[in-house]
Design a protein around this motif. Sequence first.
Motif, mmCIF file in Angstrom:
data_model
loop_
_atom_site.group_PDB
_atom_site.id
_atom_site.type_symbol
_atom_site.label_atom_id
_atom_site.label_comp_id
_atom_site.label_asym_id
_atom_site.label_seq_id
_atom_site.Cartn_x
_atom_site.Cartn_y
_atom_site.Cartn_z
ATOM 1 N N MET A 62 41.982 -2.841 0.609
ATOM 2 C CA MET A 62 42.775 -3.010 1.874
ATOM 3 C C MET A 62 43.040 -1.366 2.314
ATOM 4 S SD MET A 62 44.807 -6.347 1.615
ATOM 5 C CE MET A 62 44.662 -6.825 3.193
ATOM 6 N N PRO A 63 42.865 -1.135 3.639
ATOM 7 C CA PRO A 63 43.438 0.112 4.058
ATOM 8 C C PRO A 63 45.091 0.089 4.306
ATOM 9 C CG PRO A 63 42.317 -1.122 5.928
ATOM 10 C CD PRO A 63 42.357 -1.979 4.472
ATOM 11 N N VAL A 64 45.612 -0.137 3.383
ATOM 12 C CA VAL A 64 47.108 -0.198 3.482
ATOM 13 C C VAL A 64 47.960 0.599 2.451
ATOM 14 C CG1 VAL A 64 47.069 -2.744 4.288
ATOM 15 C CG2 VAL A 64 47.240 -2.256 1.930
ATOM 16 N N ASP A 65 49.330 0.865 2.719
ATOM 17 C CA ASP A 65 50.001 1.574 1.563
ATOM 18 C C ASP A 65 50.296 0.946 0.334
ATOM 19 O OD1 ASP A 65 50.184 3.937 3.719
ATOM 20 O OD2 ASP A 65 51.879 2.704 4.331
ATOM 21 N N LEU A 66 50.398 -0.364 0.386
ATOM 22 C CA LEU A 66 50.862 -1.475 -0.742
ATOM 23 C C LEU A 66 50.140 -2.588 -0.608
ATOM 24 C CD1 LEU A 66 52.380 -1.700 -3.194
ATOM 25 C CD2 LEU A 66 54.449 -2.756 -1.666
ATOM 26 N N ILE A 67 49.380 -2.956 -1.768
ATOM 27 C CA ILE A 67 48.739 -4.405 -1.792
ATOM 28 C C ILE A 67 49.647 -5.277 -2.559
ATOM 29 C CG2 ILE A 67 47.085 -5.894 -2.447
ATOM 30 C CD1 ILE A 67 45.063 -3.408 -2.090
ATOM 31 N N VAL A 68 50.274 -6.408 -1.772
ATOM 32 C CA VAL A 68 50.775 -7.428 -2.583
ATOM 33 C C VAL A 68 50.191 -8.545 -2.855
ATOM 34 C CG1 VAL A 68 52.787 -9.004 -2.516
ATOM 35 C CG2 VAL A 68 52.798 -6.512 -1.321
ATOM 36 N N HIS A 69 49.985 -8.791 -4.291
ATOM 37 C CA HIS A 69 49.095 -9.853 -4.684
ATOM 38 C C HIS A 69 49.940 -10.845 -5.258
ATOM 39 C CE1 HIS A 69 44.911 -10.707 -6.435
ATOM 40 N NE2 HIS A 69 45.547 -11.287 -7.292
ATOM 41 N N LEU A 70 49.668 -11.997 -4.726
ATOM 42 C CA LEU A 70 50.698 -13.146 -4.926
ATOM 43 C C LEU A 70 49.991 -14.043 -6.083
ATOM 44 C CD1 LEU A 70 51.124 -12.590 -1.736
ATOM 45 C CD2 LEU A 70 52.655 -14.482 -2.374
ATOM 46 N N ALA A 71 50.774 -14.557 -6.921
ATOM 47 C CA ALA A 71 50.832 -15.630 -7.720
ATOM 48 C C ALA A 71 49.955 -15.570 -9.126
ATOM 49 C CB ALA A 71 50.250 -16.636 -7.163
ATOM 50 N N HIS A 72 49.557 -14.091 -9.246
ATOM 51 C CA HIS A 72 48.809 -13.797 -10.487
ATOM 52 C C HIS A 72 49.396 -12.589 -11.119
ATOM 53 C CE1 HIS A 72 45.303 -15.191 -8.112
ATOM 54 N NE2 HIS A 72 45.396 -16.167 -8.714
ATOM 55 N N ALA A 73 49.532 -12.577 -12.594
ATOM 56 C CA ALA A 73 50.123 -11.505 -13.173
ATOM 57 C C ALA A 73 48.876 -10.451 -13.570
ATOM 58 C CB ALA A 73 50.395 -12.003 -14.772
ATOM 59 N N PRO A 74 49.213 -9.275 -13.419
ATOM 60 C CA PRO A 74 48.152 -8.045 -13.749
ATOM 61 C C PRO A 74 47.640 -8.060 -15.088
ATOM 62 C CG PRO A 74 50.423 -7.158 -13.862
ATOM 63 C CD PRO A 74 50.682 -8.609 -13.342
ATOM 64 N N MET A 75 46.315 -7.738 -15.088
ATOM 65 C CA MET A 75 45.527 -7.765 -16.461
ATOM 66 C C MET A 75 45.819 -6.381 -17.190
ATOM 67 S SD MET A 75 42.077 -9.591 -15.061
ATOM 68 C CE MET A 75 41.405 -10.245 -16.707
ATOM 69 N N PRO A 76 46.362 -6.540 -18.344
ATOM 70 C CA PRO A 76 47.156 -5.253 -18.993
ATOM 71 C C PRO A 76 45.911 -4.178 -19.001
ATOM 72 C CG PRO A 76 46.917 -7.327 -20.429
ATOM 73 C CD PRO A 76 46.450 -7.807 -19.361
ATOM 74 N N HIS A 77 44.541 -4.397 -19.203
ATOM 75 C CA HIS A 77 43.674 -3.460 -19.349
ATOM 76 C C HIS A 77 43.214 -2.780 -17.958
ATOM 77 C CE1 HIS A 77 41.197 -6.866 -18.807
ATOM 78 N NE2 HIS A 77 40.290 -5.983 -18.554
ATOM 79 N N LEU A 78 43.437 -3.367 -16.918
ATOM 80 C CA LEU A 78 42.978 -2.904 -15.795
ATOM 81 C C LEU A 78 43.905 -1.765 -15.069
ATOM 82 C CD1 LEU A 78 41.700 -5.730 -13.745
ATOM 83 C CD2 LEU A 78 40.428 -3.816 -15.369
ATOM 84 N N ARG A 79 43.465 -0.493 -14.403
ATOM 85 C CA ARG A 79 44.319 0.219 -13.574
ATOM 86 C C ARG A 79 44.214 -0.078 -12.322
ATOM 87 N NH1 ARG A 79 42.483 5.844 -15.689
ATOM 88 N NH2 ARG A 79 42.545 5.479 -17.714
ATOM 89 N N TYR A 80 45.388 -0.469 -11.635
ATOM 90 C CA TYR A 80 45.361 -0.914 -10.345
ATOM 91 C C TYR A 80 46.095 0.332 -9.376
ATOM 92 C CZ TYR A 80 44.985 -5.638 -12.162
ATOM 93 O OH TYR A 80 44.587 -6.801 -12.744
#
Lengths: 306, 306
Positions: A62-80
Amino acid sequence: MDEVERLLEAIRRRDAKTVGLQFPVGLRPRAVALAAELEKRAGVTCLISADPSFGACDVSEMPVDLIVHLAHAPMPHLRYRNVFFYDMPTPLPDSWSFLDAALPMITKRVGLLTTTQHREWVPHIVSHLNAAQVLGCDYFTATNLADRVDSYLYVGTGDFHPLGVAIIVDKPVVIADPSTGEARTLEAVKDRILRQRWGAIVRAQEAQTFGIIVSRKLGQDRSALAAELKAKVEAKGRAGHIFHMDLVGPELLEGYKVDAWVSTACPRIAIEDYLRYKQPILTPQELEIVLGERTWEDYVFDEIRA
Amino acid sequence: MDEVERLLEAIRRRDAKTVGLQFPVGLRPRAVALAAELEKRAGVTCLISADPSFGACDVSEMPVDLIVHLAHAPMPHLRYRNVFFYDMPTPLPDSWSFLDAALPMITKRVGLLTTTQHREWVPHIVSHLNAAQVLGCDYFTATNLADRVDSYLYVGTGDFHPLGVAIIVDKPVVIADPSTGEARTLEAVKDRILRQRWGAIVRAQEAQTFGIIVSRKLGQDRSALAAELKAKVEAKGRAGHIFHMDLVGPELLEGYKVDAWVSTACPRIAIEDYLRYKQPILTPQELEIVLGERTWEDYVFDEIRA
């Protein structure tokens, strides 16, 4: 603390002027109110992502400064990049009757399995099951427990995760489902799915052209695996072509001259949506069985790991 | 010249090692064969895009050196990166009977309209219609012809493009449809659609919350327009929230607390898919009517222009 306060802090910390919000289906009714509140209290402009949000493997661009991703926990091996995970643990249930329903089905030494949104339930479950010895609550460590338990109790909804465990560990897996309040064993489902997977493998034996599906989603992109599979298929004198896509669905794969599909995208697709596809759809491990590189005795569910 | 030769030249010229192929639905049966031929003759690795390909407004992002986009012509105002448009003009038809069917319906001074894939048909159509004075064949110049013609002949399938013309020019528009071999006037469809649009506007009058849809697709992204519409809605004391998405579909918009949608994505969505949405879905121009900033007399179809 005000639940939204955490989010406002994250927005301030990053000095975000534009914020993208990603909701799973169940939280859509709260999307507009949250966007309105953030616009009012933080002075930002919100974009609500209306792309499907299946999990932390699937963060929208998304063309935004910050993405808020609700209700899931980050996957440890991914770089967000610029993603704030606004995790929403499931509130404690009104009743633990689904655990009582499971009690007669589990053994004394039981491995407890659940998903991250239920993590705050774990101490309660443990004390409720005081007859049982609870040894762990991490899905990925299920196999580590295998020597120390005689059965597994999965607390949650849906068959997919516990099914993967049941197939690897070959011990009874009982589901205590808070959404229905009931408990059930996985034996019948496991047998049916394994028959279906065997059927898929048999149907794909004669396939000359394999379509190998690669997902464009951040946490589902296994391009390297797809390239390996293509090479394996070609080494056996058959054709393999790579199909690149975002959402995967049967209507999107109609019309191509392909005899069998292999999905390197979300592992659930081949298993849960199998009957919706015209051609057999396989996991990478099932393709190995078709090509004679793995035996049925070594059958495992596909998993996306780091 | 071998039809594929043009493509091989483009691949060589750019020294591409990996090539992405994008097909519209109708060409899917040729996808695997083309990928196989390119892999063999050019030594490249092909990725077939299985994302929907609706037009040149919708070029998929693929991790390849060159994207080959089939069967659409580039949109002049868009900047594409590493895209080769492998245009496939529709072959001349076996019979021109659809033109004969249209003859009784058109006037002596007729404006000819068609789409780019039929451009090679134009001289044939002109000579076939030698009774008529053909003044132009560009959809976008339809209004420029208005003073010089008494009716329009659209050669092609589908109602959307000629409908837009019919609404702006207020002169008879006749469709000669090569796929059915028949001709028809647009009057009845035009009346029905205009009634439906009026109904949508009436239904949206009382909306307190508008969901303003922005497409992620290269040629459909009108973020700036969406921001303007949000400001207009808010200036009238109502709420406007921006929804950002790739594919647009009713099931993806279910569950949000929105009273009416405004689509700044593909202009066809509000018009052609109207009945599939639970809430009224408007074009930007229709929102202006709802907000009292445009009159129904100035109603026009939405178009994405440079």
